[in-house]
Design a protein around this motif. Structure first.
Motif, short mmCIF file in Angstrom:
data_model
loop_
_atom_site.label_atom_id
_atom_site.label_comp_id
_atom_site.label_asym_id
_atom_site.label_seq_id
_atom_site.Cartn_x
_atom_site.Cartn_y
_atom_site.Cartn_z
N GLY A 1 0.81 -1.20 0.00
CA GLY A 1 0.00 0.00 0.00
C GLY A 1 0.85 1.26 0.00
O GLY A 1 0.37 2.36 -0.28
N ARG A 2 2.13 1.10 0.31
CA ARG A 2 3.06 2.24 0.31
C ARG A 2 3.18 2.83 -1.10
O ARG A 2 3.11 2.10 -2.08
N ASN A 3 3.44 4.14 -1.17
CA ASN A 3 3.72 4.70 -2.48
C ASN A 3 5.17 4.39 -2.85
O ASN A 3 5.96 4.03 -1.98
N ILE A 4 5.49 4.50 -4.09
CA ILE A 4 6.80 4.09 -4.58
C ILE A 4 7.94 4.84 -3.89
O ILE A 4 9.00 4.28 -3.63
N ASN B 1 11.19 -8.50 -9.65
CA ASN B 1 10.76 -8.40 -11.05
C ASN B 1 9.70 -7.32 -11.24
O ASN B 1 9.59 -6.75 -12.32
N GLY B 2 8.94 -7.06 -10.18
CA GLY B 2 7.89 -6.07 -10.30
C GLY B 2 7.50 -5.46 -8.98
O GLY B 2 7.88 -5.95 -7.91
N ILE B 3 6.74 -4.38 -9.07
CA ILE B 3 6.25 -3.68 -7.89
C ILE B 3 4.80 -3.27 -8.14
O ILE B 3 4.48 -2.69 -9.18
N ILE B 4 3.97 -3.59 -7.18
CA ILE B 4 2.62 -3.03 -7.14
C ILE B 4 2.61 -2.16 -5.90
O ILE B 4 2.79 -2.66 -4.78
N ALA B 5 2.46 -0.85 -6.08
CA ALA B 5 2.52 0.08 -4.96
C ALA B 5 1.28 0.97 -4.97
O ALA B 5 0.50 0.97 -5.92
N SER B 6 1.14 1.72 -3.90
CA SER B 6 0.00 2.65 -3.76
C SER B 6 -1.33 1.94 -3.95
O SER B 6 -2.25 2.47 -4.57
N GLY B 7 -1.41 0.72 -3.44
CA GLY B 7 -2.66 -0.03 -3.55
C GLY B 7 -3.07 -0.32 -4.98
O GLY B 7 -4.25 -0.45 -5.29
N GLY B 8 -2.11 -0.40 -5.89
CA GLY B 8 -2.40 -0.71 -7.30
C GLY B 8 -2.38 0.50 -8.21
O GLY B 8 -2.51 0.36 -9.42
N ALA B 9 -2.19 1.69 -7.65
CA ALA B 9 -2.13 2.90 -8.48
C ALA B 9 -0.82 2.97 -9.26
O ALA B 9 -0.73 3.67 -10.27
N TYR B 10 0.21 2.25 -8.79
CA TYR B 10 1.50 2.21 -9.48
C TYR B 10 1.88 0.75 -9.68
O TYR B 10 1.93 -0.03 -8.71
N ILE B 11 2.11 0.36 -10.92
CA ILE B 11 2.52 -1.01 -11.23
C ILE B 11 3.70 -0.96 -12.19
O ILE B 11 3.65 -0.29 -13.22
N GLU B 12 4.74 -1.67 -11.82
CA GLU B 12 5.95 -1.76 -12.63
C GLU B 12 6.32 -3.23 -12.77
O GLU B 12 6.23 -3.99 -11.81
N PHE B 13 6.72 -3.62 -13.98
CA PHE B 13 7.18 -5.00 -14.19
C PHE B 13 8.34 -4.98 -15.16
O PHE B 13 8.27 -4.35 -16.22
N GLU B 14 9.40 -5.68 -14.77
CA GLU B 14 10.62 -5.75 -15.58
C GLU B 14 11.09 -4.34 -15.96
O GLU B 14 11.41 -4.08 -17.13
N ASN B 15 11.09 -3.44 -14.98
CA ASN B 15 11.55 -2.05 -15.13
C ASN B 15 10.72 -1.20 -16.09
O ASN B 15 11.18 -0.17 -16.57
N ILE C 1 7.04 0.80 -16.42
CA ILE C 1 5.86 1.25 -15.70
C ILE C 1 4.63 0.89 -16.52
O ILE C 1 4.49 1.30 -17.67
N ILE C 2 3.76 0.10 -15.92
CA ILE C 2 2.54 -0.36 -16.58
C ILE C 2 1.37 0.54 -16.22
O ILE C 2 0.48 0.78 -17.04
N ARG C 3 1.35 1.00 -14.99
CA ARG C 3 0.25 1.86 -14.52
C ARG C 3 0.81 2.89 -13.54
O ARG C 3 1.60 2.56 -12.67
N GLU C 4 0.39 4.12 -13.72
CA GLU C 4 0.78 5.20 -12.82
C GLU C 4 -0.40 6.17 -12.77
O GLU C 4 -0.52 7.08 -13.58
N LYS C 5 -1.29 5.91 -11.85
CA LYS C 5 -2.53 6.67 -11.75
C LYS C 5 -2.66 7.25 -10.34
O LYS C 5 -2.78 6.51 -9.38
#
Length: 95
Positions: free
Chosen positions: A43-46, A59-73, A75-79
């Motif tokens: 739930g922490r922000n990045i 390999n990946g990070i889901i942060a901010s409760g899903g508002a930020y998603i990164e995989f293999e460096n 960024i897939i989602r940044e809302k």
């Protein structure tokens, strides 16, 4: 078939008093050697993720409760909330 393991930070992967135990570091390394993807999920922000956790090179990070998603460096989602909405809520609470 893909295998992925998600790790929470606070109280699971990392303890506030002593950091990340060596056993956790070893387990993550073993997962990677077995071709499992390992990701943080928090739930922490990045910007609030400790450096020692980021140093684990997941390999990946889901942060901010899903508002930020990164995989293999990548960024897939940044809302995030627009600044004007934050100001609006702040003003409402202040009033």
């Amino acid at each position: 078939m893909y295998q992925i393991i998600f790790f929470d930070i606070d109280g699971t992967l990392r303890n506030e008093s002593y950091g990340i135990p060596e056993t956790a570091k070893t387990a993550i390394k073993m997962c990677k050697e077995k071709n499992c993807y390992v990701c943080l999920c928090t739930g922490r922000n990045i910007g609030a993720i400790y450096d020692d956790v980021l140093d684990l090179k997941m390999n990946g990070i889901i942060a901010s409760g899903g508002a930020y998603i990164e995989f293999e460096n990548k960024i897939i989602r940044e809302k995030f909330f627009p600044t004007n909405k934050i100001v609006e809520v702040w003003q409402y609470l202040k009033d």
